[in-house]
Design an enzyme around this catalytic site. Structure first.
Site, mmCIF file in Angstrom:
data_model
loop_
_atom_site.group_PDB
_atom_site.id
_atom_site.type_symbol
_atom_site.label_atom_id
_atom_site.label_comp_id
_atom_site.label_asym_id
_atom_site.label_seq_id
_atom_site.Cartn_x
_atom_site.Cartn_y
_atom_site.Cartn_z
ATOM 1 N N VAL A 64 -1.302 -1.226 -14.238
ATOM 2 C CA VAL A 64 -2.477 -1.070 -14.567
ATOM 3 C C VAL A 64 -2.897 0.444 -14.590
ATOM 4 C CG1 VAL A 64 -3.178 -3.254 -13.087
ATOM 5 C CG2 VAL A 64 -3.123 -1.146 -12.095
ATOM 6 N N ASN A 90 -7.563 -6.029 -8.558
ATOM 7 C CA ASN A 90 -7.181 -6.574 -7.153
ATOM 8 C C ASN A 90 -5.936 -5.430 -6.883
ATOM 9 O OD1 ASN A 90 -6.104 -7.995 -4.604
ATOM 10 N ND2 ASN A 90 -4.660 -8.261 -5.958
ATOM 11 N N SER A 142 -11.900 -1.465 0.422
ATOM 12 C CA SER A 142 -11.354 -1.582 1.589
ATOM 13 C C SER A 142 -12.009 -0.961 2.509
ATOM 14 C CB SER A 142 -9.971 -0.747 1.625
ATOM 15 O OG SER A 142 -9.373 -0.658 2.985
ATOM 16 N N TYR A 155 -5.868 6.744 -0.374
ATOM 17 C CA TYR A 155 -5.902 5.418 -0.483
ATOM 18 C C TYR A 155 -7.553 5.258 -0.020
ATOM 19 C CZ TYR A 155 -5.833 0.412 0.602
ATOM 20 O OH TYR A 155 -6.220 -1.023 0.827
ATOM 21 N N LYS A 159 -10.210 4.214 -2.717
ATOM 22 C CA LYS A 159 -11.248 2.858 -2.284
ATOM 23 C C LYS A 159 -12.751 3.244 -2.219
ATOM 24 C CE LYS A 159 -8.088 -0.353 -2.405
ATOM 25 N NZ LYS A 159 -7.889 -1.449 -3.145
HETATM 26 P P1 NDP Z 1 0.281 -6.617 -1.741
HETATM 27 O O1 NDP Z 1 1.188 -5.302 -1.563
HETATM 28 O O2 NDP Z 1 0.800 -7.902 -1.091
HETATM 29 O O3 NDP Z 1 0.439 -6.832 -3.386
HETATM 30 C C1 NDP Z 1 -0.003 -5.751 -4.315
HETATM 31 C C2 NDP Z 1 -0.164 -6.448 -5.677
HETATM 32 O O4 NDP Z 1 -0.662 -5.211 -6.510
HETATM 33 C C3 NDP Z 1 1.186 -7.013 -6.158
HETATM 34 O O5 NDP Z 1 0.803 -8.204 -6.729
HETATM 35 C C4 NDP Z 1 1.673 -5.831 -7.199
HETATM 36 O O6 NDP Z 1 2.405 -6.360 -8.069
HETATM 37 C C5 NDP Z 1 0.448 -5.353 -7.710
HETATM 38 N N1 NDP Z 1 0.495 -3.966 -8.205
HETATM 39 C C6 NDP Z 1 0.702 -3.080 -7.377
HETATM 40 N N2 NDP Z 1 0.830 -2.032 -8.405
HETATM 41 C C7 NDP Z 1 0.334 -2.204 -9.470
HETATM 42 C C8 NDP Z 1 0.379 -1.710 -10.861
HETATM 43 N N3 NDP Z 1 0.686 -0.417 -11.130
HETATM 44 N N4 NDP Z 1 0.134 -2.546 -11.802
HETATM 45 C C9 NDP Z 1 -0.285 -3.702 -11.403
HETATM 46 N N5 NDP Z 1 -0.025 -4.423 -10.235
HETATM 47 C C10 NDP Z 1 0.411 -3.615 -9.333
HETATM 48 O O7 NDP Z 1 -1.062 -6.108 -1.443
HETATM 49 P P2 NDP Z 1 -2.448 -6.945 -0.795
HETATM 50 O O8 NDP Z 1 -2.455 -8.332 -1.418
HETATM 51 O O9 NDP Z 1 -2.464 -6.824 0.794
HETATM 52 O O10 NDP Z 1 -3.500 -6.153 -1.467
HETATM 53 C C11 NDP Z 1 -4.308 -6.384 -2.283
HETATM 54 C C12 NDP Z 1 -5.551 -5.483 -2.438
HETATM 55 O O11 NDP Z 1 -6.169 -5.604 -1.702
HETATM 56 C C13 NDP Z 1 -5.231 -3.973 -2.754
HETATM 57 O O12 NDP Z 1 -6.004 -3.318 -3.466
HETATM 58 C C14 NDP Z 1 -5.264 -3.590 -1.485
HETATM 59 O O13 NDP Z 1 -5.682 -2.098 -1.199
HETATM 60 C C15 NDP Z 1 -6.535 -4.291 -1.001
HETATM 61 N N6 NDP Z 1 -6.546 -4.391 0.574
HETATM 62 C C16 NDP Z 1 -5.667 -4.918 1.182
HETATM 63 C C17 NDP Z 1 -5.817 -5.007 2.662
HETATM 64 C C18 NDP Z 1 -4.712 -5.543 3.730
HETATM 65 O O14 NDP Z 1 -5.028 -5.525 4.896
HETATM 66 N N7 NDP Z 1 -3.770 -6.389 3.125
HETATM 67 C C19 NDP Z 1 -6.839 -4.430 3.238
HETATM 68 C C20 NDP Z 1 -8.024 -3.764 2.326
HETATM 69 C C21 NDP Z 1 -7.837 -3.837 0.971
HETATM 70 P P3 NDP Z 1 3.813 -6.900 -8.033
HETATM 71 O O15 NDP Z 1 3.906 -8.053 -7.360
HETATM 72 O O16 NDP Z 1 4.466 -7.214 -9.291
HETATM 73 O O17 NDP Z 1 4.634 -5.795 -7.310
#
Ligand code: NDP
Length: 246
Positions: A64, A90, A142, A155, A159
């Site tokens: 992305v 996301n 976040s 981060y 956010k």
């Molecule tokens: P995960 O680490 O579980 O998943 C991250 C996802 O983002 C994966 O599907 C990954 O793809 C994708 N991703 C990362 N970098 C890229 C990139 N350069 N291009 C395309 N896709 C990318 O994260 P979470 O599910 O925990 O988090 C999801 C969102 O929620 C994030 O924005 C995070 O900042 C936010 N968030 C999460 C919190 C938490 O406590 N978990 C709290 C607050 C916000 P792939 O599977 O291919 O690696």
């Protein structure tokens, strides 16, 4: 089914919160364009599960943080599904560290993925939504963007930037019937938080509901923001954090 016949493009849809949103949307009848970075298998599995729920689903690899790849991906989704109705930004990463030791590359990588990535997809979906005079954009921010967090300057900046982006896009597109909102999750059980020492986390004891959240609990809000029940809500930031940042 509140999203029947809609097409949703979800970045980072293979794992964690993005996966839960994709499956919750599919349960509500939305077709799913699942964007992933490197984990093709996880994204394919989400698509298989979505297809079993009776919708169309396809995975697309796209970093992305690349303006051009995001453009190509939006064009491919538009071609395959015949339209895009819902965009969920996301995808996100962390590169935590104190500012004193933080490398410039780690600051840039987080901003490029978390903030610019969202800009790229909003930019490329913009003409699609404007032409239809409809669309729902949901940015996953976040509580770090609301409160700041020591050790997460990059981060939290990304956010907080997403919140400014959300409100600006909401103002820019409101006249065209397009809504743009942000969700600010707290601590949610995913791969991203798996490395956090939950016992030693100074914020853990500050969660009034006394537990971490589940991805599905974030996804339920995303379903609401993607559907017509939220048509009069735009430019809003809604926390799903067990009360952490109130
Ligand atoms: P995960 O680490 O579980 O998943 C991250 C996802 O983002 C994966 O599907 C990954 O793809 C994708 N991703 C990362 N970098 C890229 C990139 N350069 N291009 C395309 N896709 C990318 O994260 P979470 O599910 O925990 O988090 C999801 C969102 O929620 C994030 O924005 C995070 O900042 C936010 N968030 C999460 C919190 C938490 O406590 N978990 C709290 C607050 C916000 P792939 O599977 O291919 O690696």
């Amino acid at each position: 089914m509140s999203l029947k016949g809609k097409t949703a493009l979800i970045t980072g849809a293979g794992r964690g919160i993005g996966r839960a949103i994709a499956l919750a949307f599919a349960k509500e009848g939305a077709n799913i364009a699942a964007i992933y970075a490197g984990n093709a298998q996880a994204a394919q599995e989400v698509c298989q599960q979505a297809i079993q729920l009776g919708v169309q689903a396809k995975a697309y690899q796209c970093d992305v943080s690349s303006f051009d790849l995001a453009k190509q991906t939006v064009q491919a989704v538009q071609k395959d599904f015949g339209g895009i109705d819902i965009l969920v930004n996301n995808a996100g990463i962390t590169r935590d560290g104190l500012v004193y030791t933080m490398k410039e590359a780690d600051f840039n990588a987080v901003l490029d993925t978390n903030l610019k990535g969202a800009f790229h997809f909003i930019k490329h979906c913009y003409p699609i939504f404007v032409k239809k005079r409809a669309g729902k954009i949901i940015n996953i921010s976040s509580v770090s963007g609301l409160m700041g967090n020591g050790g997460q300057a990059n981060y939290a900046a990304s956010k907080a930037g997403l919140i400014g982006l959300t409100k600006s896009v909401a103002r820019e597109l409101a006249g065209r019937g397009i809504c743009c909102n942000a969700i600010a999750p707290g601590f949610i059980e995913t791969d991203m938080t798996a490395a956090i020492d939950k016992e030693d986390n100074p914020l853990a004891g500050l969660i009034p509901l006394r537990r971490m959240g589940k991805p599905e609990e974030v996804a339920q809000l995303a379903v609401f923001l993607a559907g017509s029940g939220s048509d009069y809500i735009t430019g809003e930031v809604i926390r799903v954090d067990g009360g952490l940042a109130m």
